[in-house]
Design a protein around this motif. Sequence first.
Motif, PDB file in Angstrom:
ATOM      1  N   ASP A 346       0.989  -1.298   0.059  1.00  0.00           N
ATOM      2  CA  ASP A 346      -0.019   0.167  -0.056  1.00  0.00           C
ATOM      3  C   ASP A 346       0.911   1.220   0.180  1.00  0.00           C
ATOM      4  O   ASP A 346       0.598   2.237  -0.580  1.00  0.00           O
ATOM      5  CB  ASP A 346      -1.104  -0.034   1.269  1.00  0.00           C
ATOM      6  CG  ASP A 346      -2.117  -0.798   1.311  1.00  0.00           C
ATOM      7  OD1 ASP A 346      -2.570  -1.458   0.003  1.00  0.00           O
ATOM      8  OD2 ASP A 346      -2.792  -1.220   2.180  1.00  0.00           O
ATOM      9  N   VAL A 347       1.761   1.205   0.646  1.00  0.00           N
ATOM     10  CA  VAL A 347       2.704   2.497   0.912  1.00  0.00           C
ATOM     11  C   VAL A 347       3.279   2.773  -0.607  1.00  0.00           C
ATOM     12  O   VAL A 347       3.489   3.816  -1.103  1.00  0.00           O
ATOM     13  CB  VAL A 347       3.819   2.130   2.017  1.00  0.00           C
ATOM     14  CG1 VAL A 347       4.977   3.241   1.878  1.00  0.00           C
ATOM     15  CG2 VAL A 347       3.546   1.898   3.289  1.00  0.00           C
ATOM     16  N   ALA A 348       3.876   1.426  -1.121  1.00  0.00           N
ATOM     17  CA  ALA A 348       4.605   1.502  -2.520  1.00  0.00           C
ATOM     18  C   ALA A 348       3.673   2.218  -3.402  1.00  0.00           C
ATOM     19  O   ALA A 348       3.856   3.135  -4.294  1.00  0.00           O
ATOM     20  CB  ALA A 348       5.212   0.321  -2.917  1.00  0.00           C
ATOM     21  N   LYS A 349       2.400   1.524  -3.475  1.00  0.00           N
ATOM     22  CA  LYS A 349       1.189   1.970  -4.438  1.00  0.00           C
ATOM     23  C   LYS A 349       0.938   3.731  -4.254  1.00  0.00           C
ATOM     24  O   LYS A 349       0.754   4.254  -5.225  1.00  0.00           O
ATOM     25  CB  LYS A 349       0.145   1.225  -4.378  1.00  0.00           C
ATOM     26  CG  LYS A 349       0.111  -0.201  -4.804  1.00  0.00           C
ATOM     27  CD  LYS A 349      -1.096  -0.803  -4.752  1.00  0.00           C
ATOM     28  CE  LYS A 349      -0.963  -2.059  -5.658  1.00  0.00           C
ATOM     29  NZ  LYS A 349      -2.185  -2.834  -5.357  1.00  0.00           N
ATOM     30  N   THR A 350       1.001   4.255  -3.010  1.00  0.00           N
ATOM     31  CA  THR A 350       0.687   5.544  -2.886  1.00  0.00           C
ATOM     32  C   THR A 350       1.697   6.222  -3.652  1.00  0.00           C
ATOM     33  O   THR A 350       1.529   7.532  -4.048  1.00  0.00           O
ATOM     34  CB  THR A 350       0.711   5.907  -1.306  1.00  0.00           C
ATOM     35  OG1 THR A 350       0.291   4.782  -0.499  1.00  0.00           O
ATOM     36  CG2 THR A 350       0.355   7.196  -0.903  1.00  0.00           C
ATOM     37  N   PHE A 351       2.729   5.987  -3.899  1.00  0.00           N
ATOM     38  CA  PHE A 351       3.797   6.635  -4.633  1.00  0.00           C
ATOM     39  C   PHE A 351       4.012   5.976  -6.102  1.00  0.00           C
ATOM     40  O   PHE A 351       5.012   6.124  -6.875  1.00  0.00           O
ATOM     41  CB  PHE A 351       5.378   6.455  -3.927  1.00  0.00           C
ATOM     42  CG  PHE A 351       4.896   7.371  -2.653  1.00  0.00           C
ATOM     43  CD1 PHE A 351       5.291   8.804  -2.558  1.00  0.00           C
ATOM     44  CD2 PHE A 351       4.633   6.858  -1.277  1.00  0.00           C
ATOM     45  CE1 PHE A 351       5.233   9.434  -1.421  1.00  0.00           C
ATOM     46  CE2 PHE A 351       4.484   7.366  -0.372  1.00  0.00           C
ATOM     47  CZ  PHE A 351       4.845   8.699  -0.173  1.00  0.00           C
ATOM     48  N   LYS A 352       2.905   5.287  -6.466  1.00  0.00           N
ATOM     49  CA  LYS A 352       2.686   5.053  -8.137  1.00  0.00           C
ATOM     50  C   LYS A 352       3.301   3.643  -8.321  1.00  0.00           C
ATOM     51  O   LYS A 352       3.384   3.474  -9.499  1.00  0.00           O
ATOM     52  CB  LYS A 352       3.143   6.094  -8.888  1.00  0.00           C
ATOM     53  CG  LYS A 352       2.254   7.407  -8.652  1.00  0.00           C
ATOM     54  CD  LYS A 352       1.904   7.932  -9.892  1.00  0.00           C
ATOM     55  CE  LYS A 352       0.789   9.236  -9.621  1.00  0.00           C
ATOM     56  NZ  LYS A 352       1.293  10.240  -9.192  1.00  0.00           N
ATOM     57  N   ALA A 353       3.900   3.115  -7.397  1.00  0.00           N
ATOM     58  CA  ALA A 353       4.682   1.876  -7.845  1.00  0.00           C
ATOM     59  C   ALA A 353       3.741   0.868  -8.239  1.00  0.00           C
ATOM     60  O   ALA A 353       2.498   0.571  -7.500  1.00  0.00           O
ATOM     61  CB  ALA A 353       5.602   1.191  -6.788  1.00  0.00           C
ATOM     62  N   ARG A 354       3.761   0.058  -9.220  1.00  0.00           N
ATOM     63  CA  ARG A 354       2.878  -0.989  -9.445  1.00  0.00           C
ATOM     64  C   ARG A 354       2.843  -2.255  -8.441  1.00  0.00           C
ATOM     65  O   ARG A 354       2.018  -3.125  -8.564  1.00  0.00           O
ATOM     66  CB  ARG A 354       2.731  -1.436 -10.981  1.00  0.00           C
ATOM     67  CG  ARG A 354       2.115  -0.108 -11.756  1.00  0.00           C
ATOM     68  CD  ARG A 354       2.228  -0.251 -13.183  1.00  0.00           C
ATOM     69  NE  ARG A 354       3.802   0.083 -13.378  1.00  0.00           N
ATOM     70  CZ  ARG A 354       4.274   0.003 -14.587  1.00  0.00           C
ATOM     71  NH1 ARG A 354       3.625  -0.006 -15.834  1.00  0.00           N
ATOM     72  NH2 ARG A 354       5.650   0.257 -14.746  1.00  0.00           N
TER      73      ARG A 354
END
Length: 603
Positions: A346-354
């Motif tokens: 979730d943290v990674a996705k907040t920064f647009k990582a897929r």
Amino acid sequence: MSTKRTGCGVPRAGAAGTEMTVYGWVDRRRDHGGLIFLDLRDHSGILQVVINPETAPEARRSAHGVRLEYVMRVHGLLRAREPQNVNPRRDTGEVELYADDCEVLSVASTPPFPVNEETEVEESLRLRHRYLDLRRSRLQRNLRCRARFIAALREVMGELGFTEIETPMMIRATPEGARDYLVPSRLQHGSFYALPQSPQLYKQLCMVAGLDRYFQIARCMRDEDLRADRQPEFTQLDLEMSFIDEEDVFTVLERAISTAWMSAGFRGTISTPFPRITWHEAMARFGVDKPDMRFGMELHDLSEPLRGTGFRVFADALAGGGVVKGIAVPGGADLTRGDIEGRLLDVAKTFKARGLAYLWRRDDGWQGGIVKFFSADELEAIGAATGAQVGDAVLMVADQPAVVAAALGALRNHLARERSLADPDALAMIWVTEFPMFERGEDAGQVTPLHHPFTMLHRDDLGLLESDPLRIRSRAYDIVLNGREIGSGSIRITDPTIQERVFAAMGIGAEEAERKFGFLLEAFQYGVPPHGGFAAGIERLLMEGLGEENIRDVIAFPKNQQAQEPMTGAPAPVEEAQLSDLGLQLRPAAPALRIEPSHGGEG
Ligand code: ASP
């Protein structure tokens, strides 16, 4: 009244046998075997007062109905306590004052929250009765430290040859990048002053004026979204110097901050010089431009060793011009698949990582769903590059460089918090230098300065101004403390041609530049010294120095998250007559989120 006043926190055993008068608020009251015990509190501390009805019947009568937070004057004889009654937790714990005369100076209603202890109280209530909140010991301490810190800053700045100069509060807008607070003009209807986002242009004009070294404890106003370390009004140590380069600015700030830190009695010691890191290195190693250097867990580039990988996700990212980077989480073998695919993803996705790829390094080798896609050499290379030990986990992101940096940088900070990797006593103060001059603007093809448009470009990158502005390094620098931006500054542009080219890159034509900043450009025609400066956020330094998480706890009268002041009810509607004086007419607005002042003002 005050000539003979003794502070409540002052008396010690040595003064036993003397008479004195104390003034303060009732902190506690106990009635015990006919005696009344009052703890009287003022800014200096707390003193126990004893009222004996037998020996001081008058005092007993005056103190009869006394309750918490009543304001009193007490005169009496200071006595040493019996050894068994000494209170070692209090500075005045060896003595007590035997009252012979008491006077209630002011009665008090029951306060909406306890003033005499640091219990958790809902912040809205604290802000509504800020004077009671400030009466409590923690905020008293914070405000006094704040005053000491600022006084010490003034002193060092004076020693360093700086002149304190006040710049106006009602100005023409300054381009610091936030929204302005505006003040309508009564004499020129339709025109507005802006409250300063910073004294930027004035301090540069002070340099043109030959003042050489300017500083100010400057109030700045920015209308932007509020966060835990942001307020609409805040205070900066603002400075500007002539005939200098980065080194001079760095030396001044290092000296000023470390000295004032010590004088204020803040936690720990700031060592100087502060380590330096370029923006590029910060992004490469930590993924963010304000790295917390209290712990490692750096980002490592895995693109080269994995260039020929059979793992499709990575291979595709690399083929598309992306990168693969990873961090080794110390002891991360205890992270479950659920942890990683849940909150960490979730943290990674907040920064647009897929996605977030992961491996565990265990006693018996590498594990994880994707192990099968890597050769033994590749796994070894991942281990070598990230430094992962047995018992660690490796988290990897493959994408465009900016996405990889942002996602892993955020994960690094998140994991450090979750796993308490940062030593809470450490103070990692650093310079981040050579920030990019521009970032992509809102309009396609346009760029906006990361710092402000008066920032000088790196000498070697001037040629990129028209061709590739996003690659230009600037001469802007930040101070970062434990992962929080404390302040920024730069060496300024003093060459009108370069200034014009910077405006042009931003899409500001000659005419607009003239309209907005003509006064500065004109001043520069009359002999401008090379100059540069800095502004350090006083509140953020105080937060770190005092170990406070909330910026409002280091400001006497802060605003809440909606930029309101619950105590007075600001902002508030004004009379129609005031609007018409200003030539203003309100448009019907959506109903605003309005708060009432604490004692029903006139709306
Ligand atoms: N005016 C800048 C700011 O408030 C600081 C500076 O460039 O000196 O961030």
